[in-house]
Motif scaffolding. Structure first.
Motif, PDB file in Angstrom:
ATOM      1  N   ASN A   1       0.852  -1.198   0.000  1.00  0.00           N
ATOM      2  CA  ASN A   1       0.000   0.000   0.000  1.00  0.00           C
ATOM      3  C   ASN A   1       0.887   1.246   0.000  1.00  0.00           C
ATOM      4  O   ASN A   1       2.113   1.135   0.026  1.00  0.00           O
ATOM      5  CB  ASN A   1      -0.968  -0.004   1.192  1.00  0.00           C
ATOM      6  CG  ASN A   1      -0.239  -0.098   2.524  1.00  0.00           C
ATOM      7  OD1 ASN A   1       0.761   0.579   2.765  1.00  0.00           O
ATOM      8  ND2 ASN A   1      -0.740  -0.961   3.406  1.00  0.00           N
ATOM      9  N   GLU A   2       0.289   2.409  -0.005  1.00  0.00           N
ATOM     10  CA  GLU A   2       1.060   3.648  -0.088  1.00  0.00           C
ATOM     11  C   GLU A   2       1.947   3.881   1.136  1.00  0.00           C
ATOM     12  O   GLU A   2       3.069   4.378   1.005  1.00  0.00           O
ATOM     13  CB  GLU A   2       0.126   4.837  -0.314  1.00  0.00           C
ATOM     14  CG  GLU A   2      -0.438   4.851  -1.723  1.00  0.00           C
ATOM     15  CD  GLU A   2      -1.185   6.133  -2.059  1.00  0.00           C
ATOM     16  OE1 GLU A   2      -0.899   7.182  -1.455  1.00  0.00           O
ATOM     17  OE2 GLU A   2      -2.045   6.066  -2.944  1.00  0.00           O
ATOM     18  N   ALA A   3       1.476   3.524   2.325  1.00  0.00           N
ATOM     19  CA  ALA A   3       2.299   3.701   3.527  1.00  0.00           C
ATOM     20  C   ALA A   3       3.526   2.783   3.475  1.00  0.00           C
ATOM     21  O   ALA A   3       4.633   3.191   3.840  1.00  0.00           O
ATOM     22  CB  ALA A   3       1.478   3.435   4.786  1.00  0.00           C
ATOM     23  N   ASP A   4       3.336   1.563   3.020  1.00  0.00           N
ATOM     24  CA  ASP A   4       4.423   0.608   2.860  1.00  0.00           C
ATOM     25  C   ASP A   4       5.426   1.130   1.823  1.00  0.00           C
ATOM     26  O   ASP A   4       6.642   1.075   2.022  1.00  0.00           O
ATOM     27  CB  ASP A   4       3.830  -0.736   2.434  1.00  0.00           C
ATOM     28  CG  ASP A   4       4.787  -1.899   2.500  1.00  0.00           C
ATOM     29  OD1 ASP A   4       5.745  -1.857   3.293  1.00  0.00           O
ATOM     30  OD2 ASP A   4       4.554  -2.880   1.755  1.00  0.00           O
ATOM     31  N   TYR A   5       4.903   1.650   0.723  1.00  0.00           N
ATOM     32  CA  TYR A   5       5.731   2.225  -0.332  1.00  0.00           C
ATOM     33  C   TYR A   5       6.583   3.367   0.230  1.00  0.00           C
ATOM     34  O   TYR A   5       7.799   3.384   0.072  1.00  0.00           O
ATOM     35  CB  TYR A   5       4.824   2.730  -1.459  1.00  0.00           C
ATOM     36  CG  TYR A   5       5.529   3.362  -2.633  1.00  0.00           C
ATOM     37  CD1 TYR A   5       6.063   2.573  -3.645  1.00  0.00           C
ATOM     38  CD2 TYR A   5       5.617   4.737  -2.759  1.00  0.00           C
ATOM     39  CE1 TYR A   5       6.689   3.145  -4.744  1.00  0.00           C
ATOM     40  CE2 TYR A   5       6.233   5.319  -3.854  1.00  0.00           C
ATOM     41  CZ  TYR A   5       6.763   4.518  -4.845  1.00  0.00           C
ATOM     42  OH  TYR A   5       7.374   5.089  -5.925  1.00  0.00           O
ATOM     43  N   ALA A   6       5.956   4.307   0.905  1.00  0.00           N
ATOM     44  CA  ALA A   6       6.664   5.463   1.461  1.00  0.00           C
ATOM     45  C   ALA A   6       7.731   5.023   2.462  1.00  0.00           C
ATOM     46  O   ALA A   6       8.846   5.551   2.453  1.00  0.00           O
ATOM     47  CB  ALA A   6       5.674   6.430   2.113  1.00  0.00           C
ATOM     48  N   ALA A   7       7.402   4.047   3.300  1.00  0.00           N
ATOM     49  CA  ALA A   7       8.363   3.563   4.299  1.00  0.00           C
ATOM     50  C   ALA A   7       9.594   2.951   3.634  1.00  0.00           C
ATOM     51  O   ALA A   7      10.727   3.151   4.096  1.00  0.00           O
ATOM     52  CB  ALA A   7       7.699   2.547   5.224  1.00  0.00           C
ATOM     53  N   HIS A   8       9.406   2.217   2.549  1.00  0.00           N
ATOM     54  CA  HIS A   8      10.539   1.575   1.884  1.00  0.00           C
ATOM     55  C   HIS A   8      11.342   2.559   1.034  1.00  0.00           C
ATOM     56  O   HIS A   8      12.562   2.413   0.911  1.00  0.00           O
ATOM     57  CB  HIS A   8      10.070   0.364   1.077  1.00  0.00           C
ATOM     58  CG  HIS A   8       9.791  -0.803   1.967  1.00  0.00           C
ATOM     59  ND1 HIS A   8       8.567  -0.987   2.563  1.00  0.00           N
ATOM     60  CD2 HIS A   8      10.593  -1.798   2.402  1.00  0.00           C
ATOM     61  CE1 HIS A   8       8.622  -2.072   3.326  1.00  0.00           C
ATOM     62  NE2 HIS A   8       9.842  -2.574   3.246  1.00  0.00           N
ATOM     63  N   ILE A   9      10.690   3.561   0.477  1.00  0.00           N
ATOM     64  CA  ILE A   9      11.423   4.626  -0.223  1.00  0.00           C
ATOM     65  C   ILE A   9      12.302   5.354   0.802  1.00  0.00           C
ATOM     66  O   ILE A   9      13.494   5.587   0.569  1.00  0.00           O
ATOM     67  CB  ILE A   9      10.459   5.611  -0.911  1.00  0.00           C
ATOM     68  CG1 ILE A   9       9.623   4.918  -1.996  1.00  0.00           C
ATOM     69  CG2 ILE A   9      11.217   6.823  -1.466  1.00  0.00           C
ATOM     70  CD1 ILE A   9      10.373   4.458  -3.206  1.00  0.00           C
ATOM     71  N   ASP A  10      11.709   5.700   1.948  1.00  0.00           N
ATOM     72  CA  ASP A  10      12.475   6.344   3.021  1.00  0.00           C
ATOM     73  C   ASP A  10      13.647   5.470   3.456  1.00  0.00           C
ATOM     74  O   ASP A  10      14.757   5.962   3.656  1.00  0.00           O
ATOM     75  CB  ASP A  10      11.591   6.612   4.242  1.00  0.00           C
ATOM     76  CG  ASP A  10      10.699   7.826   4.101  1.00  0.00           C
ATOM     77  OD1 ASP A  10      10.805   8.557   3.098  1.00  0.00           O
ATOM     78  OD2 ASP A  10       9.878   8.046   5.012  1.00  0.00           O
ATOM     79  N   TYR A  11      13.394   4.175   3.618  1.00  0.00           N
ATOM     80  CA  TYR A  11      14.446   3.254   4.063  1.00  0.00           C
ATOM     81  C   TYR A  11      15.635   3.269   3.092  1.00  0.00           C
ATOM     82  O   TYR A  11      16.788   3.295   3.520  1.00  0.00           O
ATOM     83  CB  TYR A  11      13.886   1.837   4.210  1.00  0.00           C
ATOM     84  CG  TYR A  11      14.899   0.881   4.787  1.00  0.00           C
ATOM     85  CD1 TYR A  11      15.115   0.828   6.156  1.00  0.00           C
ATOM     86  CD2 TYR A  11      15.648   0.044   3.969  1.00  0.00           C
ATOM     87  CE1 TYR A  11      16.054  -0.039   6.703  1.00  0.00           C
ATOM     88  CE2 TYR A  11      16.587  -0.820   4.496  1.00  0.00           C
ATOM     89  CZ  TYR A  11      16.789  -0.865   5.863  1.00  0.00           C
ATOM     90  OH  TYR A  11      17.727  -1.712   6.387  1.00  0.00           O
ATOM     91  N   CYS A  12      15.338   3.250   1.799  1.00  0.00           N
ATOM     92  CA  CYS A  12      16.420   3.330   0.808  1.00  0.00           C
ATOM     93  C   CYS A  12      17.249   4.582   1.035  1.00  0.00           C
ATOM     94  O   CYS A  12      18.475   4.527   1.095  1.00  0.00           O
ATOM     95  CB  CYS A  12      15.853   3.352  -0.612  1.00  0.00           C
ATOM     96  SG  CYS A  12      15.215   1.778  -1.205  1.00  0.00           S
ATOM     97  N   HIS A  13      16.572   5.693   1.169  1.00  0.00           N
ATOM     98  CA  HIS A  13      17.280   6.972   1.209  1.00  0.00           C
ATOM     99  C   HIS A  13      17.996   7.238   2.530  1.00  0.00           C
ATOM    100  O   HIS A  13      19.028   7.915   2.539  1.00  0.00           O
ATOM    101  CB  HIS A  13      16.315   8.103   0.854  1.00  0.00           C
ATOM    102  CG  HIS A  13      15.843   8.003  -0.554  1.00  0.00           C
ATOM    103  ND1 HIS A  13      14.548   8.260  -0.929  1.00  0.00           N
ATOM    104  CD2 HIS A  13      16.488   7.635  -1.695  1.00  0.00           C
ATOM    105  CE1 HIS A  13      14.421   8.072  -2.234  1.00  0.00           C
ATOM    106  NE2 HIS A  13      15.585   7.689  -2.716  1.00  0.00           N
ATOM    107  N   ILE A  14      17.508   6.708   3.623  1.00  0.00           N
ATOM    108  CA  ILE A  14      18.137   6.951   4.929  1.00  0.00           C
ATOM    109  C   ILE A  14      19.312   5.999   5.179  1.00  0.00           C
ATOM    110  O   ILE A  14      20.135   6.233   6.065  1.00  0.00           O
ATOM    111  CB  ILE A  14      17.086   6.847   6.074  1.00  0.00           C
ATOM    112  CG1 ILE A  14      17.573   7.564   7.331  1.00  0.00           C
ATOM    113  CG2 ILE A  14      16.763   5.394   6.407  1.00  0.00           C
ATOM    114  CD1 ILE A  14      17.582   9.041   7.241  1.00  0.00           C
ATOM    115  N   ASN A  15      19.430   4.955   4.397  1.00  0.00           N
ATOM    116  CA  ASN A  15      20.395   3.896   4.672  1.00  0.00           C
ATOM    117  C   ASN A  15      21.852   4.344   4.778  1.00  0.00           C
ATOM    118  O   ASN A  15      22.557   3.867   5.669  1.00  0.00           O
ATOM    119  CB  ASN A  15      20.235   2.775   3.643  1.00  0.00           C
ATOM    120  CG  ASN A  15      20.291   1.439   4.291  1.00  0.00           C
ATOM    121  OD1 ASN A  15      21.296   0.752   4.194  1.00  0.00           O
ATOM    122  ND2 ASN A  15      19.219   1.059   4.978  1.00  0.00           N
ATOM    123  N   PRO A  16      22.358   5.238   3.936  1.00  0.00           N
ATOM    124  CA  PRO A  16      23.752   5.670   4.120  1.00  0.00           C
ATOM    125  C   PRO A  16      23.983   6.337   5.474  1.00  0.00           C
ATOM    126  O   PRO A  16      25.034   6.150   6.090  1.00  0.00           O
ATOM    127  CB  PRO A  16      23.983   6.661   2.972  1.00  0.00           C
ATOM    128  CG  PRO A  16      22.949   6.306   1.963  1.00  0.00           C
ATOM    129  CD  PRO A  16      21.771   5.815   2.734  1.00  0.00           C
TER     130      PRO A  16
END
Length: 178
Positions: A119-134
């Motif tokens: 869903n959209e919340a799951d999508y947003a959480a995983h996009i954030d996870y990609c970007h915060i990882n470094p």
């Protein structure tokens, strides 16, 4: 042969984690970032997919892809990417007897981790996870400082401020949400 069960939805959006075999003190992915980019570009020509988000770290990567309508074959795409990247590099890595027998390189872990976005919340959480990882891995002090990420594209689209951190949250899902 193992039978791995994967949740497959044609045209689905997936989050992936793909690791190098030897993760300790290994910067292979960022050292050969141009090769990885070229391999992904060529793979997408033959087996298209939309890159929703991507971050390449020294020893692993995370990404979110959306497959074309009617297509559920992300495993073949990863096989092609991993093989082409491996073939482009000189064979200097250690290989186990089983990898030698199978004709495999010793670069990637054999499997990858995937998660079907629901869903959209799951999508947003995983996009954030990609970007915060470094930042999470201590590679930078600010997300904006890591060059191997789609974060900068998201900033250009106005979806993140340039000083974003996960505390401020993802600003929205654009019209490309599937």
């Amino acid at each position: 042969m193992s039978n791995y069960r994967r949740y497959r939805i044609p045209g689905g959006t997936y989050f992936f984690t793909v690791n190098l075999l030897e993760r300790h003190s290994n910067d292979l992915l960022v050292r050969h970032i141009d090769t990885l980019r070229e391999v992904v570009k060529h793979t997408r020509k033959r087996w298209p997919f939309h890159i929703d988000a991507w971050v390449v770290l020294p020893d692993h990567l995370h990404c979110v892809w959306t497959l074309p309508e009617g297509d559920e074959d992300n495993a073949n795409r990863w096989r092609v990417i991993k093989q082409a990247f491996s073939k482009a590099l000189p064979a200097t890595e250690k290989r186990s007897a089983s990898r030698i027998t199978r004709g495999e390189r010793g670069i990637w872990q054999r499997r990858f981790w995937e998660h079907m976005i629901t869903n959209e919340a799951d999508y947003a959480a995983h996009i954030d996870y990609c970007h915060i990882n470094p930042l999470k891995h201590g590679l930078v002090k600010h997300v904006n400082d890591w060059p191997y990420s789609t974060f900068h594209h998201y900033v250009a689209l106005g979806l993140y401020p340039s000083d974003w951190s996960s505390d401020s949250g993802f600003l929205g899902v654009d019209e490309e949400w599937h």
